[in-house]
Design a protein around this motif. Structure first.
Motif, short mmCIF file in Angstrom:
data_model
loop_
_atom_site.label_atom_id
_atom_site.label_comp_id
_atom_site.label_asym_id
_atom_site.label_seq_id
_atom_site.Cartn_x
_atom_site.Cartn_y
_atom_site.Cartn_z
N ARG B 7 9.76 23.00 25.96
CA ARG B 7 9.25 22.84 27.32
C ARG B 7 9.40 24.14 28.08
O ARG B 7 8.51 24.59 28.76
CB ARG B 7 10.05 21.75 28.03
CG ARG B 7 9.31 20.46 28.15
CD ARG B 7 10.18 19.45 28.83
NE ARG B 7 10.87 18.63 27.86
CZ ARG B 7 11.80 17.74 28.19
NH1 ARG B 7 12.13 17.56 29.42
NH2 ARG B 7 12.38 17.03 27.25
N SER B 10 7.08 27.17 27.35
CA SER B 10 5.72 27.17 27.85
C SER B 10 5.66 27.52 29.34
O SER B 10 4.61 27.55 29.92
CB SER B 10 5.08 25.80 27.63
OG SER B 10 5.78 24.84 28.39
N LEU B 11 6.80 27.77 29.93
CA LEU B 11 6.81 28.09 31.36
C LEU B 11 7.35 29.49 31.56
O LEU B 11 8.24 29.93 30.85
CB LEU B 11 7.71 27.09 32.10
CG LEU B 11 7.21 25.65 32.09
CD1 LEU B 11 8.31 24.71 32.52
CD2 LEU B 11 6.02 25.51 32.99
N HIS B 14 12.06 32.50 35.38
CA HIS B 14 12.20 32.77 36.80
C HIS B 14 13.68 32.85 37.14
O HIS B 14 14.44 31.97 36.82
CB HIS B 14 11.54 31.63 37.57
CG HIS B 14 11.09 32.04 38.92
ND1 HIS B 14 11.94 32.12 39.98
CD2 HIS B 14 9.88 32.41 39.38
CE1 HIS B 14 11.27 32.53 41.05
NE2 HIS B 14 10.01 32.70 40.70
N GLU B 16 15.36 32.64 39.89
CA GLU B 16 15.92 31.66 40.81
C GLU B 16 16.33 30.38 40.10
O GLU B 16 17.13 29.62 40.59
CB GLU B 16 14.88 31.29 41.87
CG GLU B 16 14.83 32.32 42.97
CD GLU B 16 13.72 31.99 43.92
OE1 GLU B 16 12.98 31.05 43.66
OE2 GLU B 16 13.61 32.70 44.91
N ASP B 17 15.75 30.17 38.92
CA ASP B 17 16.06 28.93 38.21
C ASP B 17 17.42 28.96 37.57
O ASP B 17 17.85 27.99 36.97
CB ASP B 17 14.98 28.64 37.18
CG ASP B 17 13.72 28.20 37.90
OD1 ASP B 17 13.83 27.82 39.07
OD2 ASP B 17 12.65 28.25 37.30
N LEU B 19 19.95 28.77 39.14
CA LEU B 19 20.60 27.69 39.90
C LEU B 19 20.49 26.37 39.14
O LEU B 19 21.45 25.62 39.04
CB LEU B 19 19.89 27.56 41.26
CG LEU B 19 20.19 26.33 42.10
CD1 LEU B 19 21.40 26.57 42.97
CD2 LEU B 19 18.99 25.95 42.95
N THR B 20 19.30 26.13 38.59
CA THR B 20 19.05 24.89 37.88
C THR B 20 19.80 24.87 36.55
O THR B 20 20.39 23.86 36.19
CB THR B 20 17.54 24.76 37.61
OG1 THR B 20 16.84 25.14 38.78
CG2 THR B 20 17.17 23.36 37.21
#
Lengths: 187, 90
Positions: B7, B10-11, B14, B16-17, B19-20
């Protein structure tokens, strides 16, 4: 946007079925999961899934060179889901339902490697807590955490500023943690 | 079955992610199983979309013209009705 998406966008604009096939292969599983978790309703998710792909097919010729295909698809799906939710507010039978169909779908399938790794109980708890969030919190977490979309793209999908979206993700995360705690306490 | 890594491949990455990814709770959401559409739903959506591919949505100009034409016809009938009513009272 990557070169693959740009090539697919071009193909779609020219109405090439092969471009549509490639886009469908790339996004169909992600899209259905997003819609099912967002709506919590299997039938609604199937209708919204179909509606999103039909809209892509009909409006493909209007895509621009710089259109972000993934964000476009999720924006259409999210808006369709939001509209559906407004109409559903009039349906008393559906309002009475409290449990998301996501759990039924999970129960009806053989456990995936992710489910096994994470532990079935944990997955169910997480899905239940996610389903109990408000629509705006749920969509924020689905886009960023489940789909792995960058926050600036997800903010565009939802139609809010980047700063507002970051704040929403943070609040949604806290709310999710609270719901998980509540569920733990209820057991 | 697609995994989380597929998943994310395919993106676009970034920063900022972070954080995630650093948050265990949000990371556990990324591990939720993929829910694919039932085969029948998927086939139907695919078939109907392919049938629509290349069909253009009516442009705003045509929709406006159609509404204007309907409005003119309705106005015509209204004028006729008013004239007929006027003739009755004469």
């Amino acid at each position: 946007m990557d070169d693959d998406d740009r090539a697919l966008t071009n193909g779609l604009r020219q109405g090439h079925p092969s471009a549509f096939e490639a886009v469908y292969d790339r996004y169909h599983a992600r899209l259905y999961g997003f819609l099912l978790r967002l709506s919590g309703d299997r039938e609604a998710a199937a209708d919204l899934f179909q509606e999103t792909w039909e809209k892509l097919a009909i409006h493909a010729s209007r895509l621009r060179d710089d259109s972000d295909l993934g964000a476009w698809i999720f924006t259409v799906a999210r808006n369709a889901s939001r509209n559906h939710r407004r109409f559903r507010a009039l349906d008393l039978a559906r309002l009475a339902r409290t449990e998301s169909d996501v759990l039924d779908v999970l129960a009806s399938r053989a456990p995936s490697p992710e489910t096994v790794a994470q532990g079935r109980e944990d997955v169910v708890r997480l899905e239940r807590a996610l389903a109990a969030l408000s629509f705006s919190y749920r969509e924020a977490l689905l886009l960023v955490a489940v789909e792995g979309m960058a926050q600036d793209r997800a903010a565009e999908v939802v139609g809010v500023s980047h700063a507002a979206f970051r704040q929403r993700v943070s609040r949604a995360r806290d709310e999710l943690a609270r719901k998980l705690e509540d569920n733990r306490g209820d057991r | 079955m697609t995994t989380r890594n597929d998943r994310q491949d395919s993106l676009p990455p970034h920063d900022e992610d972070a954080l995630t990814k650093d948050d265990p709770l949000l990371a556990s959401l990324a591990e939720l199983p993929r829910l694919e559409a039932p085969a029948r739903t998927s086939r139907r959506a695919h078939r109907r979309a392919i049938a629509q591919l290349g069909a253009r949505a009516p442009s705003v100009v045509w929709i406006t013209l159609a509404h204007a034409a309907i409005a003119i016809v309705c106005l015509g009938y209204l004028v006729k009705l008013v004239l007929a009513a006027g003739a009755l009272y004469r």
